[in-house]
Design an enzyme around this catalytic site. Structure first.
Site, PDB file in Angstrom:
ATOM      1  N   ALA A 269      24.908  56.279  52.480  1.00 44.57           N
ATOM      2  CA  ALA A 269      24.624  55.127  52.373  1.00 44.57           C
ATOM      3  C   ALA A 269      23.300  56.228  52.007  1.00 44.57           C
ATOM      4  O   ALA A 269      22.831  55.283  50.918  1.00 44.57           O
ATOM      5  CB  ALA A 269      24.893  53.892  52.983  1.00 44.57           C
TER       6      ALA A 269
ATOM      7  N   GLU B 189      19.948  54.950  42.812  1.00 48.16           N
ATOM      8  CA  GLU B 189      18.419  54.840  41.987  1.00 48.16           C
ATOM      9  C   GLU B 189      17.986  56.047  40.814  1.00 48.16           C
ATOM     10  O   GLU B 189      17.787  55.268  39.931  1.00 48.16           O
ATOM     11  CB  GLU B 189      17.188  54.911  42.786  1.00 48.16           C
ATOM     12  CG  GLU B 189      16.239  53.810  42.216  1.00 48.16           C
ATOM     13  CD  GLU B 189      15.018  54.046  43.493  1.00 48.16           C
ATOM     14  OE1 GLU B 189      13.554  53.921  43.261  1.00 48.16           O
ATOM     15  OE2 GLU B 189      15.669  53.554  44.669  1.00 48.16           O
TER      16      GLU B 189
ATOM     17  N   GLY C 133      23.215  58.092  48.491  1.00 48.97           N
ATOM     18  CA  GLY C 133      23.947  57.413  47.909  1.00 48.97           C
ATOM     19  C   GLY C 133      23.355  56.291  47.502  1.00 48.97           C
ATOM     20  O   GLY C 133      23.015  56.424  45.937  1.00 48.97           O
ATOM     21  N   ASP C 134      22.130  55.728  48.061  1.00 56.74           N
ATOM     22  CA  ASP C 134      20.934  54.948  47.877  1.00 56.74           C
ATOM     23  C   ASP C 134      19.961  55.383  46.462  1.00 56.74           C
ATOM     24  O   ASP C 134      19.624  55.185  45.760  1.00 56.74           O
ATOM     25  CB  ASP C 134      19.971  54.577  48.634  1.00 56.74           C
ATOM     26  CG  ASP C 134      18.931  53.449  48.461  1.00 56.74           C
ATOM     27  OD1 ASP C 134      18.638  52.745  47.671  1.00 56.74           O
ATOM     28  OD2 ASP C 134      18.078  54.196  48.744  1.00 56.74           O
ATOM     29  N   ALA C 135      20.003  56.989  46.630  1.00 56.17           N
ATOM     30  CA  ALA C 135      19.482  57.789  46.218  1.00 56.17           C
ATOM     31  C   ALA C 135      19.440  58.046  44.869  1.00 56.17           C
ATOM     32  O   ALA C 135      18.690  57.989  43.944  1.00 56.17           O
ATOM     33  CB  ALA C 135      18.103  59.174  47.247  1.00 56.17           C
TER      34      ALA C 135
END
Length: 151
Positions: free
Chosen positions: A29, A37, A32-34
């Site tokens: 995560a 975004e 994955g967040d980066a």
């Protein structure tokens, strides 16, 4: 984020081969967040030159937990069995951080979504990653480059 870029990153940053299954769901995560975004920022910038504040507000509206939860709910039927397992591992992971502006349910769904994005990125499944983001944005009515959707 094409395969060529990933190979260049491995070479130039001297990245070691790591079994993606050895990462915790929260680690997936994290990356994955980066990745998500970056994809959203790229999409928002494609609307053309505008004030950075407007770009930030639009990006923030699409990367917040509620929007990610909505996206993954819309995509559930499209996920493969393996992708569903990765999503559920991320969703069910116990995080020490709490949702600031989201329900616990949305926050956990978003964490699962980010874990899936991270998994697809780290396994080099770029086409699948982009297809899911495309389909999710489309189902949310956010795929169009129409600037009237901007704040």
């Amino acid at each position: 984020m094409e395969t060529g870029l990933r190979e260049q990153m491995k070479q130039e940053l001297e990245l070691q081969e790591v079994d993606v299954h050895s990462y915790s769901p929260l680690a997936l995560a994290y990356i994955g967040d980066a990745v998500y975004e970056l994809l959203i920022r790229t999409k928002v910038m494609n609307h053309g030159s505008m004030q950075v504040n407007k770009m930030h507000k639009k990006t923030a509206s699409l990367v917040q937990a509620k929007a990610q939860a909505d996206m993954i709910k819309a995509l559930m039927e499209e996920l493969t069995e393996e992708e569903t397992v990765i999503f559920k591992r991320g969703r069910n992971a116990k995080s020490v951080t709490a949702a600031k502006h989201a329900t616990i349910s949305d926050y956990r769904m978003a964490t699962g979504c980010e874990a899936l994005m991270g998994y697809l990125y780290l396994t080099g499944q770029t086409e699948r990653l982009l297809r899911l983001v495309h389909d999710g944005l489309e189902k949310m009515g956010e795929l169009s480059c129409d600037t009237k959707n901007l704040p």
